[in-house]
Design an enzyme around this catalytic site. Structure first.
Site, PDB file in Angstrom:
ATOM      1  N   GLU A  16       0.614  -1.183  -0.436  1.00 47.05           N
ATOM      2  CA  GLU A  16       0.194  -0.185  -0.078  1.00 47.05           C
ATOM      3  C   GLU A  16       0.737   1.289   0.213  1.00 47.05           C
ATOM      4  O   GLU A  16       0.429   2.569  -0.748  1.00 47.05           O
ATOM      5  CB  GLU A  16      -1.398  -0.081   1.235  1.00 47.05           C
ATOM      6  CG  GLU A  16      -1.723  -0.952   1.114  1.00 47.05           C
ATOM      7  CD  GLU A  16      -2.188  -1.317   2.614  1.00 47.05           C
ATOM      8  OE1 GLU A  16      -4.014  -2.147   2.247  1.00 47.05           O
ATOM      9  OE2 GLU A  16      -2.012  -1.149   3.204  1.00 47.05           O
ATOM     10  N   GLY A  82     -11.828  -6.251   6.661  1.00 46.09           N
ATOM     11  CA  GLY A  82     -12.903  -7.535   7.056  1.00 46.09           C
ATOM     12  C   GLY A  82     -14.435  -7.041   6.901  1.00 46.09           C
ATOM     13  O   GLY A  82     -14.366  -5.994   7.791  1.00 46.09           O
ATOM     14  N   ILE A 175      -8.951 -11.332  12.099  1.00 49.91           N
ATOM     15  CA  ILE A 175     -10.219 -12.484  12.261  1.00 49.91           C
ATOM     16  C   ILE A 175     -10.227 -13.368  10.886  1.00 49.91           C
ATOM     17  O   ILE A 175     -10.625 -12.728  10.055  1.00 49.91           O
ATOM     18  CB  ILE A 175     -11.811 -11.299  12.204  1.00 49.91           C
ATOM     19  CG1 ILE A 175     -11.439 -10.442  13.713  1.00 49.91           C
ATOM     20  CG2 ILE A 175     -12.824 -12.165  12.719  1.00 49.91           C
ATOM     21  CD1 ILE A 175     -11.257 -11.020  14.417  1.00 49.91           C
ATOM     22  N   MET A 196      -7.126  -3.544  11.644  1.00 50.99           N
ATOM     23  CA  MET A 196      -6.182  -4.056  13.452  1.00 50.99           C
ATOM     24  C   MET A 196      -5.276  -2.004  13.910  1.00 50.99           C
ATOM     25  O   MET A 196      -4.387  -2.221  14.573  1.00 50.99           O
ATOM     26  CB  MET A 196      -4.930  -5.070  12.931  1.00 50.99           C
ATOM     27  CG  MET A 196      -5.572  -5.692  12.277  1.00 50.99           C
ATOM     28  SD  MET A 196      -4.330  -7.552  12.199  1.00 50.99           S
ATOM     29  CE  MET A 196      -3.409  -7.343  13.808  1.00 50.99           C
ATOM     30  N   GLU A 197      -5.747  -1.497  13.480  1.00 49.70           N
ATOM     31  CA  GLU A 197      -4.767  -0.495  13.194  1.00 49.70           C
ATOM     32  C   GLU A 197      -5.881   1.265  13.981  1.00 49.70           C
ATOM     33  O   GLU A 197      -5.773   2.253  14.539  1.00 49.70           O
ATOM     34  CB  GLU A 197      -4.049   0.453  12.329  1.00 49.70           C
ATOM     35  CG  GLU A 197      -2.799  -0.884  11.981  1.00 49.70           C
ATOM     36  CD  GLU A 197      -3.624  -1.824  11.474  1.00 49.70           C
ATOM     37  OE1 GLU A 197      -4.035  -1.588  10.353  1.00 49.70           O
ATOM     38  OE2 GLU A 197      -2.873  -3.197  11.029  1.00 49.70           O
ATOM     39  N   ASP A 220     -11.456  -8.909   2.800  1.00 48.46           N
ATOM     40  CA  ASP A 220     -12.117  -9.814   3.140  1.00 48.46           C
ATOM     41  C   ASP A 220     -13.329 -10.306   3.654  1.00 48.46           C
ATOM     42  O   ASP A 220     -13.788  -8.827   3.913  1.00 48.46           O
ATOM     43  CB  ASP A 220     -11.032 -10.957   3.723  1.00 48.46           C
ATOM     44  CG  ASP A 220     -10.797 -10.608   4.699  1.00 48.46           C
ATOM     45  OD1 ASP A 220      -9.944  -9.356   5.213  1.00 48.46           O
ATOM     46  OD2 ASP A 220     -11.434 -10.525   6.264  1.00 48.46           O
TER      47      ASP A 220
END
Ligand code: ADE
Length: 256
Positions: A16, A82, A175, A196-197, A220
């Site tokens: 990214e 996700g 997850i 996660m951030e 996902d």
């Protein structure tokens, strides 16, 4: 003399960041806190791009360094998440309107999810910055083939990708089972996506009173298939969306 605002851009993964750096004509590397910070311009706007790595602590220290060492006036986060909400499909994009740490639990001393001594669980993103990001995202998604190329659209079956806006939840856990995804959905029914951030950066920006906005492409569905083709999706889809959306954002952003 008015100072030109500086924007910090955080990415969690190398692919990214590479897509962002490809659009900066003049970036210069500066080392701080064990990371490379890339100082440059995007359509005439001062930017500092950096790889946070994964997780809340890495994101919080990166955001703090951007503010304290590099003097940024606002922070944008770009990455993947996700999908949790029913209509949040792979290839859709979410612009966060608020963040919550799904693994924060100070109970019984504090209500579950509340960040102790802040008196709240949810940290809002900046409305104007999120509006601008959402406008750029909507325009890019309306012509996904230009941003991604026909091959990627076909490979990942990305017809009519949608833009969602609302709550994103963050925690130090990928997850990757349907059971864990369902647990999050049950505990936070209005959560659109999980990563996660973001909530960590939102908390740091709340501390400093800095505008923050975040953009996440859904890689996902936070279920048993969550790790399938993850890296390939990031390279072929999410990174290209991020670069195209930020490129449009900075092209349209007033230089004040
Ligand atoms: N980032 C992208 N997909 C994720 C997932 N399923 N869980 C946590 N972070 C993610």
């Amino acid at each position: 003399m008015t100072q030109v605002p500086r924007t910090g851009i955080i990415s969690a993964l190398r692919q990214e960041l590479d897509a962002v750096l490809a659009d900066l004509p003049d970036e210069q590397r500066q080392r701080a806190g064990g990371r490379d910070f890339w100082v440059g311009h995007w359509h005439g706007h001062e930017v500092v791009a950096v790889l946070s790595r994964v997780g809340k602590v890495a994101a919080a220290t990166t955001a703090t360094t951007l503010i304290e060492r590099f003097g940024v006036d606002r922070i944008l986060f770009t990455g993947v998440a996700g999908g949790l909400a029913e209509g949040a499909r792979v290839g859709d994009v979410v612009v966060a309107r608020s963040f919550l740490q799904h693994d924060m639990d100070g109970s019984p001393l504090f209500p579950r999810f509340e960040v102790p001594l802040y008196g709240k669980a949810r940290f809002a993103t900046d409305t104007a910055l999120s509006d601008a990001l959402a406008a750029a995202a909507g325009a890019v998604l309306a012509d996904a083939e230009t941003a991604l190329g026909a091959d990627a659209v076909a490979e990942f079956n990305l017809r009519a990708p949608r833009l969602h806006q609302g709550l994103i939840v963050s925690g130090d856990r990928f997850i990757a089972t349907s059971a864990d995804g369902a647990t999050l959905r049950g505990a936070m029914p209005d959560a659109l996506a999980v990563e996660m951030e973001g909530a960590a950066v939102a908390q740091v920006c709340d501390d400093y009173g800095l505008p923050f906005a975040a953009l996440r492409t859904l890689s996902d569905r936070a279920d048993d298939d969550a790790s399938v083709d993850f890296m390939r999706f990031i390279e072929r889809v999410a990174s290209r969306y991020s670069a195209a959306i930020l490129d449009r954002h900075f092209r349209l952003l007033p230089k004040t």
